[in-house]
Design an enzyme around this catalytic site. Structure first.
Site, short mmCIF file in Angstrom:
data_model
loop_
_atom_site.label_atom_id
_atom_site.label_comp_id
_atom_site.label_asym_id
_atom_site.label_seq_id
_atom_site.Cartn_x
_atom_site.Cartn_y
_atom_site.Cartn_z
N HIS A 136 0.82 -1.21 0.00
CA HIS A 136 0.00 0.00 0.00
C HIS A 136 0.85 1.25 0.00
O HIS A 136 2.07 1.22 0.16
CB HIS A 136 -0.98 -0.01 1.18
CG HIS A 136 -0.35 -0.01 2.54
ND1 HIS A 136 0.17 1.13 3.12
CD2 HIS A 136 -0.16 -1.00 3.44
CE1 HIS A 136 0.64 0.84 4.32
NE2 HIS A 136 0.46 -0.45 4.54
N CYS A 170 2.92 -5.03 6.71
CA CYS A 170 2.60 -4.62 5.34
C CYS A 170 3.83 -4.01 4.68
O CYS A 170 4.82 -3.71 5.34
CB CYS A 170 1.47 -3.59 5.36
SG CYS A 170 -0.15 -4.28 5.76
#
Length: 196
Positions: A151, A167
């Site tokens: 992301h 992440c």
């Protein structure tokens, strides 16, 4: 008398260590600052800027290889080349490896921190609508059925560091570029150690 003094000092030291670790557990995670607007003027180290590089791999063109130790994400182009992006990765205790596929893509994604993240960081919102102040940034690509994603970020200064909860983050311009280049179903290889 000396034994009693030593025992007392050990108890005090242990108490201070426990209180320090408890207070650090309650400190905001530098990587997750909901509401902070990204400073797009951050000048990335040249190593973490998007660039075409020579890259040998047996993975098919269109595959993504994440080299956690290097803080790089490679989009394989074929003919010994790849587009290399600088990334932020998971902090100690939050690194992992595996083979997954992109199962979903979202522009300006909403953010719902998972319960285990809320438990570690109770100050986080339970939900945050997508937008410039959202820690997921401009785009998100979801990895398999896990809670992990590739992301964007509202903290471009964290690229090249290990601060996330697992992440992989890119600056918003880079994540938008990657998002436009890959379809749902793209193979993702996450590696912890460099390939020999």
């Amino acid at each position: 008398m000396m034994l009693r003094h030593l025992t007392w000092m050990m108890l005090v030291t242990a108490g201070l260590m426990l209180s320090a670790s408890h207070s650090s557990a309650q400190q905001p995670d530098v990587g997750d600052q909901p509401g902070l607007l990204a400073d797009d003027t951050v000048d990335l180290d040249p190593e973490y800027r998007k660039q075409m590089v020579l890259y040998r791999t047996t993975e098919a063109p269109g595959s993504i290889i994440i080299a956690t130790a290097e803080r790089h994400l490679y989009l394989v182009q074929g003919n010994g080349r790849a587009i290399r992006y600088g990334i932020g990765v998971g902090r100690d205790g939050f690194t992992w490896q595996g083979l997954l596929n992109i199962t979903r893509k979202a522009e300006w994604p909403d953010w719902t921190p998972p319960p285990e993240m809320i438990q570690r960081q109770p100050y986080l919102p339970r939900f945050m609508a997508g937008g410039p102040g959202n820690p997921l940034g401009a785009r998100a690509m979801y990895l398999g059925t896990t809670v992990y994603r590739i992301h964007g970020t509202n903290r471009p200064d964290t690229i090249g560091t290990a601060v996330s909860s697992g992440c992989f983050r890119l600056v918003n311009a880079d994540v938008a570029d990657l998002y436009d280049r890959i379809p749902v179903g793209t193979r993702v290889v996450v590696r912890q150690k460099p390939e020999l």
